[in-house]
Design an enzyme around this catalytic site. Structure first.
Site, short mmCIF file in Angstrom:
data_model
loop_
_atom_site.label_atom_id
_atom_site.label_comp_id
_atom_site.label_asym_id
_atom_site.label_seq_id
_atom_site.Cartn_x
_atom_site.Cartn_y
_atom_site.Cartn_z
CD GLU A 172 12.77 -11.77 39.01
OE1 GLU A 172 11.88 -12.63 38.89
OE2 GLU A 172 12.77 -10.92 39.92
CD GLU A 291 11.46 -6.92 39.18
OE1 GLU A 291 10.80 -7.55 40.03
OE2 GLU A 291 11.58 -7.30 38.00
O1 AHR Z 1 7.43 -6.98 39.79
C1 AHR Z 1 6.71 -8.17 39.71
C2 AHR Z 1 7.58 -9.33 39.25
O2 AHR Z 1 8.52 -9.64 40.23
C3 AHR Z 1 8.40 -9.11 38.02
O3 AHR Z 1 7.72 -9.36 36.85
C4 AHR Z 1 9.51 -10.11 38.18
O4 AHR Z 1 10.70 -9.70 37.55
C5 AHR Z 1 9.64 -10.29 39.68
O5 AHR Z 1 9.63 -11.61 40.03
#
Ligand code: AHR
Length: 498
Positions: A172, A291
């Site tokens: 990110e 994610e």
């Molecule tokens: O999964 C929790 C967080 O969400 C992770 O660390 C990040 O990559 C995202 O913003």
């Protein structure tokens, strides 16, 4: 309402890459410490890993686990987590304002992953560090021996290389919350040079470049275009992340959120293919949805957690029945894009926004979202089929033409199994589904699994771990190559044929 679907073995969308059933363990909260690792726990093995948690991870058949972050990786010195445990430093984790003891590091995690039959998707730090740290960790993990870093691994007790095949180039990197946030050009250049060096160390690895942190980022999708412009020839995938929630308690709208996920995937595919055209390249960049999950229950309550604790209880969302249905919808959305989404990680796996929860020193249990993920992982392997679906639709606050029926089908020719995954979004009535199975006439109905509940907010807890569980008393019927079934209101359905 009534909906219909046609399935045919000739309508193959794509082979499903089993890595779409991946998950994620970040060094944060109680994911590692108190989650997968708790020396002294009654179920712990000789290395301190919890056996009860490992059993549940194996039950989910997770083929791939992303590690060690997440936002955490952008401040992580991987060298802190290797060598004798008693000389590993304690560090401030600026991402989650916690204290990292480094008692688990690369080698221990690789051992745990092997024990749960998972490959690892390793992330390198491109926040506070650069290609030097990235090329060194590849040498430490993957080079057979005879060099400084590979011999150090051997000295640490790991004579065979870990052979980690999949690597994330940071995490990110567009987010202002990220340690070492970058512009698209800054990140694109850094990622491109890191990718080259990493593949020079081990040409067999695959690399994932960071896409936008989520679809609503102001720089989306220009970020993707710029990053791919820099990295196209050196990377293999671009990442997508998304989390949904129901903060205003609007179930019709909540169930519509996967229309956003679908549009997100389509836009990223278009952006990849635009850069492909621009570069006159023969190479196709695929998607790593590394994610995805529901995350909203703890957004407010986590703000009062004291900083600089070891393994504080962060992001411990307690999932409801309705959350499980949305997770089912997200899985169907991933399967509908199996031709381009080759990797996906349910974020995360244990305690932190997770299907598996634990108490320190106590039991482990399955949250509601465990079940749709389990079903997709068990029965969603093989060929994704293109389905021809006709469904009535509704409008909600943010979405128009939301189909009441969301569904897809997977054909596992090898095992002789066909599975329909279906969600009824209607919150009041059952949905009558009529399905033409044409070329699958020789298959018979094996089972109709249903996850349903009269209470949308029902949860599984340590005290009541089996409140929301699937049953196999679904009412699907098959005759003359046609399936008829009434899908209960707001339900996740898995209809299996053999
Ligand atoms: O999964 C929790 C967080 O969400 C992770 O660390 C990040 O990559 C995202 O913003």
């Amino acid at each position: 309402h009534k909906a219909s679907m046609v399935l045919d073995r000739a309508y193959v969308l794509s082979e499903i890459d089993s890595r779409i059933y991946g998950s994620f363990i970040e060094h944060m909260g109680r994911a590692v410490y108190g989650g997968i690792y708790e020396p002294g726990h009654a179920s712990a093995d000789a290395d301190g890993f919890r056996g009860d948690v490992a059993d549940m991870v194996r039950e989910l058949r997770v083929p791939l686990v992303r590690y060690p972050g997440g936002n955490f990786v952008s401040g992580y010195n991987w060298e802190d987590g290797i060598g004798p445990k008693d000389s590993r430093p304690r560090r401030l984790d600026l991402a989650w304002r916690a204290l990292e003891t480094n008692q688990v590091g690369t080698n221990e995690f690789m051992q745990w992953a092997k024990n749960v039959n998972a490959e690892v998707m390793m992330a390198v730090n491109l926040g506070t560090r650069d290609l030097d740290a990235a090329r060194n960790i590849i040498e430490y993990c993957n080079h057979p021996g005879g060099t400084y870093w590979s011999d150090l691994r051997k000295a640490h007790g790991y004579s065979d290389p870990h052979n980690i095949k999949l690597w994330c180039l940071g995490n990110e990197m567009d987010g202002p919350w990220q340690i070492g946030q970058k512009t698209a050009d800054e990140y694109g250049r850094t990622a491109s040079e890191a990718a080259k060096a990493m593949k020079w160390v081990d040409p067999s690895i695959e690399l994932v470049a960071c896409g936008s942190s989520f679809r609503a980022m102001p720089t989306f999708p220009q970020w993707e275009a710029t990053v791919l412009d820099h990295t196209y020839e050196h990377v293999d995938y671009i990442s997508l992340h998304t989390y949904y929630g129901n903060p205003d308690n609007d179930i019709a709208n909540y169930l519509g959120r996967t229309l956003d996920m679908d549009e997100f995937i389509r836009t990223v595919i278009s952006t990849c293919d635009y850069i492909k055209a621009k570069k006159r390249s023969k190479k196709t960049i695929n998607l790593s949805f590394d994610e995805w999950n529901i995350w909203f229950h703890t957004l407010e309550s986590d703000k009062v957690i004291e900083p600089w604790q070891i393994a504080p209880p962060q992001l411990e969302d307690v999932y409801t029945f309705e959350d499980a249905v949305v997770v089912g919808l997200m899985l169907i959305t991933l399967l509908k894009h199996a031709d381009r989404v080759k990797i996906a990680c349910l974020a995360q796996l244990v305690n932190v926004i997770a299907p598996i929860m634990t108490e320190n020193g106590g039991p482990a249990w399955r949250q509601t979202i465990f079940y749709p993920f389990l079903h997709a992982s068990l029965y969603g392997r093989g060929m994704a089929l293109r389905t021809v679906v006709s469904s009535p639709v509704y409008d909600s606050k943010d979405f128009t033409d939301v189909p009441y029926l969301e569904s897809t089908a997977v054909w596992n020719e090898e095992n002789g199994e066909l599975t329909i995954f279906a969600v009824n979004r209607d919150t009041v009535n059952p949905l009558q589904l009529d399905c033409d199975l044409r070329s699958f006439e020789d298959y018979s109905l094996a089972e109709h699994l249903v996850l349903e509940s009269d209470d949308l907010k029902a949860c599984n807890t340590a005290a009541n771990p089996y409140r929301v569980v699937p049953h196999n008393r679904g009412e699907a019927e098959m005759s003359g190559g046609r399936l008829t079934v009434a899908l209960p209101k707001v339900s996740w359905n898995v209809i299996r044929f053999k």
